[in-house]
Design a protein around this motif. Structure first.
Motif, PDB file in Angstrom:
ATOM      1  N   PHE A  55       0.838  -1.199   0.000  1.00 19.11           N
ATOM      2  CA  PHE A  55       0.000   0.000   0.000  1.00 19.11           C
ATOM      3  C   PHE A  55       0.877   1.255   0.000  1.00 19.11           C
ATOM      4  O   PHE A  55       0.803   2.071  -0.911  1.00 19.11           O
ATOM      5  CB  PHE A  55      -0.954   0.004   1.196  1.00 19.11           C
ATOM      6  CG  PHE A  55      -1.813   1.235   1.241  1.00 19.11           C
ATOM      7  CD1 PHE A  55      -2.785   1.452   0.279  1.00 19.11           C
ATOM      8  CD2 PHE A  55      -1.633   2.202   2.216  1.00 19.11           C
ATOM      9  CE1 PHE A  55      -3.564   2.596   0.291  1.00 19.11           C
ATOM     10  CE2 PHE A  55      -2.414   3.353   2.242  1.00 19.11           C
ATOM     11  CZ  PHE A  55      -3.378   3.547   1.276  1.00 19.11           C
ATOM     12  N   HIS A  56       1.708   1.405   1.010  1.00 21.53           N
ATOM     13  CA  HIS A  56       2.393   2.702   1.168  1.00 21.53           C
ATOM     14  C   HIS A  56       3.710   2.811   0.410  1.00 21.53           C
ATOM     15  O   HIS A  56       4.097   3.913   0.015  1.00 21.53           O
ATOM     16  CB  HIS A  56       2.618   3.019   2.649  1.00 21.53           C
ATOM     17  CG  HIS A  56       3.767   2.287   3.268  1.00 21.53           C
ATOM     18  ND1 HIS A  56       3.757   0.935   3.489  1.00 21.53           N
ATOM     19  CD2 HIS A  56       4.977   2.723   3.710  1.00 21.53           C
ATOM     20  CE1 HIS A  56       4.885   0.581   4.057  1.00 21.53           C
ATOM     21  NE2 HIS A  56       5.653   1.638   4.198  1.00 21.53           N
ATOM     22  N   VAL A  57       4.400   1.704   0.209  1.00 18.26           N
ATOM     23  CA  VAL A  57       5.697   1.779  -0.494  1.00 18.26           C
ATOM     24  C   VAL A  57       5.541   2.361  -1.902  1.00 18.26           C
ATOM     25  O   VAL A  57       6.295   3.271  -2.281  1.00 18.26           O
ATOM     26  CB  VAL A  57       6.382   0.394  -0.495  1.00 18.26           C
ATOM     27  CG1 VAL A  57       7.517   0.340  -1.508  1.00 18.26           C
ATOM     28  CG2 VAL A  57       6.895   0.079   0.906  1.00 18.26           C
ATOM     29  N   PRO A  58       4.566   1.895  -2.685  1.00 15.06           N
ATOM     30  CA  PRO A  58       4.412   2.497  -4.017  1.00 15.06           C
ATOM     31  C   PRO A  58       4.046   3.978  -3.962  1.00 15.06           C
ATOM     32  O   PRO A  58       4.536   4.774  -4.770  1.00 15.06           O
ATOM     33  CB  PRO A  58       3.286   1.682  -4.650  1.00 15.06           C
ATOM     34  CG  PRO A  58       3.200   0.428  -3.869  1.00 15.06           C
ATOM     35  CD  PRO A  58       3.650   0.759  -2.484  1.00 15.06           C
ATOM     36  N   ILE A  59       3.184   4.328  -3.026  1.00 17.52           N
ATOM     37  CA  ILE A  59       2.742   5.726  -2.933  1.00 17.52           C
ATOM     38  C   ILE A  59       3.919   6.641  -2.604  1.00 17.52           C
ATOM     39  O   ILE A  59       4.199   7.623  -3.310  1.00 17.52           O
ATOM     40  CB  ILE A  59       1.622   5.865  -1.873  1.00 17.52           C
ATOM     41  CG1 ILE A  59       0.353   5.147  -2.335  1.00 17.52           C
ATOM     42  CG2 ILE A  59       1.351   7.333  -1.562  1.00 17.52           C
ATOM     43  CD1 ILE A  59      -0.734   5.059  -1.268  1.00 17.52           C
ATOM     44  N   GLY A 104       4.256   5.843 -10.910  1.00 20.14           N
ATOM     45  CA  GLY A 104       2.829   5.836 -10.607  1.00 20.14           C
ATOM     46  C   GLY A 104       2.083   6.849 -11.441  1.00 20.14           C
ATOM     47  O   GLY A 104       2.658   7.853 -11.881  1.00 20.14           O
ATOM     48  N   ALA A 105       0.807   6.562 -11.675  1.00 26.47           N
ATOM     49  CA  ALA A 105      -0.007   7.450 -12.496  1.00 26.47           C
ATOM     50  C   ALA A 105      -1.479   7.244 -12.151  1.00 26.47           C
ATOM     51  O   ALA A 105      -1.854   6.233 -11.546  1.00 26.47           O
ATOM     52  CB  ALA A 105       0.207   7.144 -13.984  1.00 26.47           C
ATOM     53  N   VAL A 106      -2.289   8.202 -12.548  1.00 25.39           N
ATOM     54  CA  VAL A 106      -3.742   8.031 -12.461  1.00 25.39           C
ATOM     55  C   VAL A 106      -4.164   7.248 -13.700  1.00 25.39           C
ATOM     56  O   VAL A 106      -3.961   7.687 -14.836  1.00 25.39           O
ATOM     57  CB  VAL A 106      -4.471   9.390 -12.415  1.00 25.39           C
ATOM     58  CG1 VAL A 106      -5.984   9.174 -12.462  1.00 25.39           C
ATOM     59  CG2 VAL A 106      -4.083  10.163 -11.161  1.00 25.39           C
ATOM     60  N   LYS A 107      -4.731   6.075 -13.468  1.00 29.27           N
ATOM     61  CA  LYS A 107      -5.114   5.194 -14.576  1.00 29.27           C
ATOM     62  C   LYS A 107      -6.460   5.617 -15.163  1.00 29.27           C
ATOM     63  O   LYS A 107      -6.665   5.559 -16.379  1.00 29.27           O
ATOM     64  CB  LYS A 107      -5.182   3.758 -14.052  1.00 29.27           C
ATOM     65  CG  LYS A 107      -5.381   2.692 -15.092  1.00 29.27           C
ATOM     66  CD  LYS A 107      -5.273   1.323 -14.411  1.00 29.27           C
ATOM     67  CE  LYS A 107      -5.566   0.188 -15.369  1.00 29.27           C
ATOM     68  NZ  LYS A 107      -5.514  -1.118 -14.665  1.00 29.27           N
ATOM     69  N   SER A 108      -7.388   6.012 -14.299  1.00 25.06           N
ATOM     70  CA  SER A 108      -8.689   6.476 -14.787  1.00 25.06           C
ATOM     71  C   SER A 108      -9.309   7.395 -13.745  1.00 25.06           C
ATOM     72  O   SER A 108      -8.978   7.321 -12.556  1.00 25.06           O
ATOM     73  CB  SER A 108      -9.619   5.296 -15.086  1.00 25.06           C
ATOM     74  OG  SER A 108      -9.992   4.653 -13.883  1.00 25.06           O
ATOM     75  N   ALA A 109     -10.192   8.245 -14.216  1.00 18.74           N
ATOM     76  CA  ALA A 109     -10.902   9.164 -13.311  1.00 18.74           C
ATOM     77  C   ALA A 109     -12.245   9.488 -13.946  1.00 18.74           C
ATOM     78  O   ALA A 109     -12.294   9.907 -15.108  1.00 18.74           O
ATOM     79  CB  ALA A 109     -10.089  10.435 -13.094  1.00 18.74           C
TER      80      ALA A 109
END
Lengths: 150, 140
Positions: A55-59, A104-109
């Protein structure tokens, strides 16, 4: 509580494709010790990091934070975020003291409404963790940014 | 170990979810959400939860991972996807459970598709999801 203005739908949908800065993260022994203890488990063998770290490592490794992700979707408050799902793919175990490259990226919104007709914005984030160019894990986080429901 | 569709996964029990562990987790995660460390903030919500703290979603997921590790060994989980239909509160006794739904041979072992969940007695499923777990050394 005074209702806050709901962001324009176009503002939310424009988040798709947003890239986080990216960066690196190393889970040190102390962090894995505390993290594993929080789950009620014993340390895993051979320096293996408990998968709850996905959870937190990627963020944090991607150069963002939970607070920044809340702000990106214009969360009304820290209390207004609901989890839709966490999806963790593990191609190899994470290890203590290994420095991983993370993107990391926003995949969809998109804007949605629930059965009661209340608006919320559904934002899907995707993070990838690599070691020496080889994909180690992928974390997909999907949150609902509720609007004027609390 | 050889598994078959329908096999239950031995449950894993957290006797009492700890508010102190939520605080430690919040610090590690840099999670500013007061739901995880401020009982008054939770009590003020129109959700009727009372003065409790709400467990971080990943921690509940961690209990399910512990169940899978105890069953198949560390490093065997290939994928886990979880939804969170209800919250887990401090003091809750929760049980992680699961069952194998499908199996296919892969890389000299078995890849087990599993249904997994976390329950509180009388409340139904708090977390609900699926996992893919590699079972090594299985005879075909």
């Amino acid at each position: 509580m005074t209702p806050r203005p709901v962001p324009a739908e176009s503002t939310i949908t424009a988040l798709a494709g947003h890239q986080f800065p990216g960066g690196h993260y190393k889970v040190e022994h102390w962090e894995n010790f505390l993290l594993t203890g929080c789950t009620g488990a014993q340390l895993l063998p051979a320096g293996m990091v408990h998968p709850v770290a996905l959870f937190h490592v990627p963020i944090l490794g991607a150069g963002t934070s939970i607070a920044q992700m809340f702000a990106l979707g214009q969360a009304e408050s820290d209390l207004s975020i609901m989890i839709e799902s966490y999806d963790w793919e593990m191609f190899a175990p994470l290890r203590e003291e290994v420095t991983y490259a993370i993107s990391g990226a926003v995949k969809s919104a998109c804007r949605c409404s629930n059965e009661a007709g209340q608006l919320y914005d559904r934002i899907e984030f995707c993070f990838e963790i690599s070691d020496a160019g080889v994909l180690t894990a992928r974390s997909t986080i999907t949150w609902h940014y509720t609007r004027n429901t609390l | 170990m050889k598994v078959r569709a329908g096999d239950p996964i031995p449950p894993w029990v957290m006797e009492a979810v700890s508010a102190e562990r939520m605080c430690t987790m919040a610090a590690i995660l840099r999670d500013p959400n007061p739901l995880h460390w401020d009982r008054e903030a939770v009590a003020a919500l129109p959700l009727g939860l009372g003065a409790h703290t709400i467990n971080q979603g990943p921690l509940g997921l961690g209990y399910i991972i512990n169940m899978l590790h105890d069953w198949a060994g560390p490093g065997t989980i290939r994928r886990i996807r979880m939804t969170f239909p209800q919250v887990v509160l401090d003091g809750d006794r929760v049980v992680a459970s699961g069952r194998v739904t499908a199996v296919r041979e892969q890389d000299g072992g078995q890849l087990a598709s599993c249904e997994v969940w976390l329950e509180r007695e009388g409340s139904g499923r708090l977390l609900d999801g699926t996992a893919s777990v590699f079972i090594s050394g299985a005879e075909s």
